[in-house]
Design an enzyme around this catalytic site. Structure first.
Site, PDB file in Angstrom:
ATOM      1  N   ILE A  76       0.859  -1.186   0.000  1.00  0.00           N
ATOM      2  CA  ILE A  76       0.000   0.000   0.000  1.00  0.00           C
ATOM      3  C   ILE A  76       0.900   1.243   0.000  1.00  0.00           C
ATOM      4  CG2 ILE A  76      -1.959   1.167   1.077  1.00  0.00           C
ATOM      5  CD1 ILE A  76      -2.555  -1.460   2.578  1.00  0.00           C
ATOM      6  N   PRO A  77       1.533   1.521  -1.144  1.00  0.00           N
ATOM      7  CA  PRO A  77       2.313   2.764  -1.202  1.00  0.00           C
ATOM      8  C   PRO A  77       1.366   3.952  -1.076  1.00  0.00           C
ATOM      9  CG  PRO A  77       2.202   1.719  -3.364  1.00  0.00           C
ATOM     10  CD  PRO A  77       1.537   0.796  -2.394  1.00  0.00           C
ATOM     11  N   HIS A  78       1.848   5.031  -0.468  1.00  0.00           N
ATOM     12  CA  HIS A  78       0.965   6.172  -0.275  1.00  0.00           C
ATOM     13  C   HIS A  78       1.766   7.466  -0.269  1.00  0.00           C
ATOM     14  CE1 HIS A  78       2.012   4.293   3.569  1.00  0.00           C
ATOM     15  NE2 HIS A  78       2.083   5.514   4.073  1.00  0.00           N
ATOM     16  N   VAL A  79       1.060   8.536  -0.623  1.00  0.00           N
ATOM     17  CA  VAL A  79       1.691   9.844  -0.739  1.00  0.00           C
ATOM     18  C   VAL A  79       0.675  10.919  -0.374  1.00  0.00           C
ATOM     19  CG1 VAL A  79       1.122  10.018  -3.204  1.00  0.00           C
ATOM     20  CG2 VAL A  79       3.040  11.323  -2.296  1.00  0.00           C
TER      21      VAL A  79
END
Length: 154
Positions: free
Chosen positions: A64-67
């Site tokens: 779950i990459p997030h920015v």
């Protein structure tokens, strides 16, 4: 529970081919840029900066990459099913083949954390994850992600 308010149909990548984490993040950033009209490079660099803090692979083949982005007005997601699993630095050491990338407004705070938690809960469902892994059809993937599925439903 579903991800219908985070992921639109056009945010589903049913069969992403990539050889490494950087390529995956580039492809996801490109799709997110098209959906948001934000700068692709800024999105990609945000993902890379977050990964430097620690990997976003949460285990069981899921990441779950997030920015957080200043110009974004709501939290949204991009789903990718990878053709081949890749190393994403997951906590359990397993390669990743299911990804939900989250993009949130910089001031989202608790809403961002809630979206992360909900995404992790949804993807922790082993039966749902298996259905996502076996489908290449964008319509089916979108339906699985955005509709609550009973454990024995087809």
């Amino acid at each position: 529970m579903d991800l219908g308010d985070l992921i639109g149909f056009e945010a589903v990548l049913p069969s992403l081919r990539a050889g490494n984490k950087k390529q995956v993040l580039q492809e996801i950033a490109a799709r997110a840029a098209r959906l948001t009209s934000l700068d692709e490079r800024n999105i990609f660099e945000g993902f890379v900066q977050r990964e430097r803090l620690g990997p976003t692979g949460v285990g069981h083949g899921v990441a779950i990459p997030h920015v957080a982005l200043d110009a974004l007005d709501r939290t949204m997601g991009v789903f990718a099913r990878l053709e081949r699993p890749i190393d994403f630095g997951a906590t359990d050491g397993q390669p990743v083949d299911l990804i939900v990338a989250l993009l949130s407004p910089a001031d989202a705070g608790a809403d961002h954390l809630k979206a992360l938690a909900r995404t992790a809960r949804v993807l922790r469902d082993a039966k749902l994850a298996e259905r996502l892994r076996t489908s290449r059809d964008p319509d089916a993937l979108y339906a699985l992600l955005t509709h609550s599925v009973e454990p024995d439903a087809a």
